[in-house]
Design a protein around this motif. Structure first.
Motif, PDB file in Angstrom:
ATOM      1  N   ASN A 105       0.831  -1.200   0.000  1.00 36.05           N
ATOM      2  CA  ASN A 105       0.000   0.000   0.000  1.00 36.05           C
ATOM      3  C   ASN A 105       0.870   1.256   0.000  1.00 36.05           C
ATOM      4  N   ASP A 106       1.907   1.267   0.820  1.00 33.28           N
ATOM      5  CA  ASP A 106       2.802   2.427   0.894  1.00 33.28           C
ATOM      6  C   ASP A 106       3.603   2.569  -0.399  1.00 33.28           C
ATOM      7  N   TRP A 107       4.058   1.450  -0.947  1.00 34.18           N
ATOM      8  CA  TRP A 107       4.835   1.483  -2.184  1.00 34.18           C
ATOM      9  C   TRP A 107       3.972   1.967  -3.345  1.00 34.18           C
ATOM     10  N   LEU A 108       2.708   1.560  -3.373  1.00 33.58           N
ATOM     11  CA  LEU A 108       1.804   1.944  -4.457  1.00 33.58           C
ATOM     12  C   LEU A 108       1.605   3.454  -4.501  1.00 33.58           C
ATOM     13  N   ALA A 109       1.553   4.100  -3.346  1.00 34.51           N
ATOM     14  CA  ALA A 109       1.365   5.547  -3.310  1.00 34.51           C
ATOM     15  C   ALA A 109       2.491   6.256  -4.058  1.00 34.51           C
ATOM     16  N   ASP A 152       4.962   8.623  -9.315  1.00 40.08           N
ATOM     17  CA  ASP A 152       6.100   8.685 -10.240  1.00 40.08           C
ATOM     18  C   ASP A 152       6.561   7.265 -10.554  1.00 40.08           C
ATOM     19  N   PRO A 153       5.936   6.617 -11.567  1.00 34.91           N
ATOM     20  CA  PRO A 153       6.297   5.235 -11.881  1.00 34.91           C
ATOM     21  C   PRO A 153       7.744   5.068 -12.314  1.00 34.91           C
ATOM     22  N   HIS A 154       8.304   6.061 -12.962  1.00 34.69           N
ATOM     23  CA  HIS A 154       9.685   5.936 -13.431  1.00 34.69           C
ATOM     24  C   HIS A 154      10.664   5.940 -12.268  1.00 34.69           C
ATOM     25  N   GLU A 155      10.361   6.708 -11.236  1.00 34.55           N
ATOM     26  CA  GLU A 155      11.236   6.728 -10.056  1.00 34.55           C
ATOM     27  C   GLU A 155      11.244   5.375  -9.367  1.00 34.55           C
ATOM     28  N   VAL A 156      10.084   4.771  -9.172  1.00 32.57           N
ATOM     29  CA  VAL A 156      10.060   3.474  -8.484  1.00 32.57           C
ATOM     30  C   VAL A 156      10.684   2.393  -9.348  1.00 32.57           C
ATOM     31  N   LEU A 157      10.576   2.515 -10.667  1.00 36.55           N
ATOM     32  CA  LEU A 157      11.219   1.545 -11.549  1.00 36.55           C
ATOM     33  C   LEU A 157      12.728   1.636 -11.448  1.00 36.55           C
ATOM     34  N   ASP A 158      13.260   2.850 -11.370  1.00 33.15           N
ATOM     35  CA  ASP A 158      14.708   3.018 -11.223  1.00 33.15           C
ATOM     36  C   ASP A 158      15.201   2.314  -9.966  1.00 33.15           C
ATOM     37  N   VAL A 159      14.482   2.491  -8.879  1.00 32.05           N
ATOM     38  CA  VAL A 159      14.878   1.878  -7.606  1.00 32.05           C
ATOM     39  C   VAL A 159      14.712   0.363  -7.664  1.00 32.05           C
ATOM     40  N   GLU A 211      -3.689   6.666 -12.703  1.00 33.89           N
ATOM     41  CA  GLU A 211      -3.185   5.700 -11.736  1.00 33.89           C
ATOM     42  C   GLU A 211      -3.132   4.299 -12.328  1.00 33.89           C
ATOM     43  N   TRP A 212      -4.158   3.946 -13.088  1.00 34.35           N
ATOM     44  CA  TRP A 212      -4.183   2.639 -13.721  1.00 34.35           C
ATOM     45  C   TRP A 212      -3.023   2.490 -14.710  1.00 34.35           C
ATOM     46  N   ALA A 213      -2.771   3.531 -15.489  1.00 30.48           N
ATOM     47  CA  ALA A 213      -1.673   3.499 -16.466  1.00 30.48           C
ATOM     48  C   ALA A 213      -0.333   3.339 -15.761  1.00 30.48           C
ATOM     49  N   ALA A 214      -0.170   4.004 -14.620  1.00 30.13           N
ATOM     50  CA  ALA A 214       1.089   3.897 -13.870  1.00 30.13           C
ATOM     51  C   ALA A 214       1.309   2.470 -13.370  1.00 30.13           C
ATOM     52  N   VAL A 215       0.262   1.860 -12.831  1.00 26.94           N
ATOM     53  CA  VAL A 215       0.376   0.490 -12.336  1.00 26.94           C
ATOM     54  C   VAL A 215       0.686  -0.472 -13.477  1.00 26.94           C
ATOM     55  N   MET A 216       0.022  -0.312 -14.611  1.00 28.94           N
ATOM     56  CA  MET A 216       0.254  -1.200 -15.744  1.00 28.94           C
ATOM     57  C   MET A 216       1.677  -1.051 -16.287  1.00 28.94           C
ATOM     58  N   THR A 217       2.198   0.173 -16.282  1.00 31.77           N
ATOM     59  CA  THR A 217       3.570   0.403 -16.750  1.00 31.77           C
ATOM     60  C   THR A 217       4.568  -0.326 -15.858  1.00 31.77           C
ATOM     61  N   VAL A 218       4.404  -0.158 -14.565  1.00 29.62           N
ATOM     62  CA  VAL A 218       5.313  -0.809 -13.621  1.00 29.62           C
ATOM     63  C   VAL A 218       5.199  -2.326 -13.722  1.00 29.62           C
ATOM     64  N   GLU A 219       3.970  -2.837 -13.812  1.00 25.18           N
ATOM     65  CA  GLU A 219       3.774  -4.286 -13.914  1.00 25.18           C
ATOM     66  C   GLU A 219       4.484  -4.847 -15.151  1.00 25.18           C
ATOM     67  N   ASP A 241      -0.924  -8.912  -3.112  1.00 21.77           N
ATOM     68  CA  ASP A 241      -0.725  -7.841  -2.137  1.00 21.77           C
ATOM     69  C   ASP A 241      -0.870  -6.472  -2.789  1.00 21.77           C
ATOM     70  N   LEU A 242      -0.312  -6.317  -4.006  1.00 22.70           N
ATOM     71  CA  LEU A 242      -0.446  -5.032  -4.689  1.00 22.70           C
ATOM     72  C   LEU A 242      -1.878  -4.837  -5.185  1.00 22.70           C
ATOM     73  N   ALA A 243      -2.501  -5.915  -5.643  1.00 21.26           N
ATOM     74  CA  ALA A 243      -3.896  -5.797  -6.074  1.00 21.26           C
ATOM     75  C   ALA A 243      -4.782  -5.372  -4.905  1.00 21.26           C
ATOM     76  N   MET A 244      -4.529  -5.909  -3.715  1.00 18.77           N
ATOM     77  CA  MET A 244      -5.289  -5.505  -2.535  1.00 18.77           C
ATOM     78  C   MET A 244      -5.001  -4.049  -2.171  1.00 18.77           C
ATOM     79  N   ALA A 245      -3.754  -3.629  -2.329  1.00 18.81           N
ATOM     80  CA  ALA A 245      -3.415  -2.226  -2.072  1.00 18.81           C
ATOM     81  C   ALA A 245      -4.172  -1.311  -3.027  1.00 18.81           C
ATOM     82  N   LEU A 246      -4.315  -1.741  -4.282  1.00 18.38           N
ATOM     83  CA  LEU A 246      -5.058  -0.945  -5.257  1.00 18.38           C
ATOM     84  C   LEU A 246      -6.542  -0.917  -4.896  1.00 18.38           C
ATOM     85  N   LEU A 247      -7.068  -2.040  -4.381  1.00 23.02           N
ATOM     86  CA  LEU A 247      -8.455  -2.067  -3.921  1.00 23.02           C
ATOM     87  C   LEU A 247      -8.662  -1.065  -2.783  1.00 23.02           C
TER      88      LEU A 247
END
Length: 395
Positions: free
Chosen positions: A259-263, A268-275, A313-321, A335-341
């Motif tokens: 849940n915290d990571w999803l926020a 910024d999907p590119h930032e989390v992808l870099d990490v 938000e949906w586009a960001a999640v799909m990009t990261v996935e 766990d991530l799907a539940m966080a999105l719920l």
């Protein structure tokens, strides 16, 4: 055999279950050389032989692990599918209620098990006495204790009594949520009860999540329940054992990290992808011990959530996935799907673990019922002493 082996061939060669091969992959013990459409992962024979420890001589000869001895007719898991008693969860989520799935898992044993008004009052009094900062899963444990102390048939280990106690415990757990109440119906539902506290207009989505999380084979919490039942414990004590094992950042509480990571990911999907791509381990909500192709629970829930998510938000999640799956082979898990719920419905941060734990009472109860038919005290691991040995005569 020579060349490359499929996952099934590796399992046969090593004399283990397919799930064990998936575990070897997740821990880096075995690494696939490539994947073929329709075939799945392929492994080098030399790597498999090295794992077997027997050169070209063939199979390992060590005794199977204790978990290999546990046979179950409840839930089947493969690298990309999950089925309850032979019924794929894709056919259940959104079409069958949680109560129907609970009946499927437990064989229809027991009655509704909804707590009485006096039991609800006892629960409310205990919740009021707890410190305000008491975590939700700790409140669940207290709810199970209330169920135990107010049930005159606590020690009744017949199947019908055990199943009813499991249902009753689930309702008591749900009623510990702030503002929760039994849904006004002739037969209250667990989803309806949870929805009164979490998302009053979205009981159908909560119900679908409950169905998807109802059981997951011999997860560590489920094994704890079976061990307790094998020892002769009553079902409430067994459920407490399950909750204790589940209350971990590696199990039910993992959705809090997701849940915290999803926020951050939706911002910024590119930032989390870099990490994530610079790390050796998958981020919260990605990777799984068993699912190497996809987590079917996550995919079903994502399909249900897509119309309710903000497009950005949906586009960001799909990009990261997509990026983490293609570049690292890390599947998006439940766990991530539940966080999105939780995010999509505006629920409290700890709603994910709460729904998860309430859902899993069905599986825990089903495994408790199945364990009743097994010999008592059959879970006994043998310790291999590795400490200091004193010479004879040394004091």
């Amino acid at each position: 055999m020579d060349g490359e082996l499929t996952t099934e061939q590796v399992a046969d060669y090593l004399g283990v279950q397919i799930q064990t091969v998936y575990a070897y992959v997740s821990r880096g013990v075995l690494t696939p050389v490539r994947k073929e459409p329709g075939t799945g992962s392929l492994f080098r024979l030399e790597d498999v032989q090295e794992r077997a420890g027997g050169g070209r001589g063939g199979r390992r000869t060590s005794r199977p692990a204790t978990s290999d001895d546990v046979r179950t007719a409840i839930t089947e898991i493969t690298s990309g599918s999950l089925a309850y008693r032979g019924v794929d969860i894709r056919a259940l989520a959104g079409s069958a209620s949680y109560e129907q799935v609970r009946d499927l898992l437990t064989g229809g044993q027991g009655t509704s098990g909804a707590p009485t008004q006096a039991e609800q009052q006892a629960l409310a009094a205990l919740m009021a006495a707890l410190p305000e900062q008491t975590a939700q899963l700790d409140r669940f444990k207290h709810a199970v204790l209330v169920g135990a102390t107010t049930d005159p048939g606590r020690q009744d280990r017949r199947a019908t009594a055990l199943a009813r106690a499991g249902r009753r415990a689930a309702y008591l757990m749900a009623l510990t949520l702030p503002d929760a109440s039994l849904a006004p119906a002739a037969q209250p539902t667990l989803a309806g009860t949870l929805a009164t506290a979490l998302a009053p207009e979205r009981a159908e989505l909560i119900d679908a999540a409950l169905v998807l999380l109802a059981d997951h084979d011999l997860a560590v919490s489920t094994t704890a329940v079976r061990v307790a039942i094998s020892s002769g414990a009553d079902v409430y004590s067994a459920l407490l054992a399950g909750l204790a094992a589940a209350d971990s950042p590696h199990h039910i509480a993992a959705s809090l990290q997701a849940n915290d990571w999803l926020a951050t990911a939706v911002r910024d999907p590119h930032e989390v992808l870099d990490v994530a791509l610079a790390a050796e381990r998958p981020p919260p909500g990605f990777g799984h011990l068993v699912y190497t192709e996809q987590d079917p629970r996550a995919q079903v829930l994502l399909d249900l959530l897509e119309p309710r998510c903000a497009p950005a938000e949906w586009a960001a999640v799909m990009t990261v996935e997509q990026e983490l799956l293609e570049r690292r082979g890390w599947v998006l898990n439940v766990d991530l799907a539940m966080a999105l719920l939780v995010r999509a419905l505006g629920m409290p941060r700890d709603a994910g673990p709460a729904i998860f734990a309430c859902a899993r009472t069905a599986g825990w109860t089903a495994h408790a019922l199945e364990e009743l038919a097994e010999p008592a005290m059959r879970f006994r691991l043998r310790g291999v002493y590795s400490g200091r040995r004193r010479p004879v005569g040394e004091s």
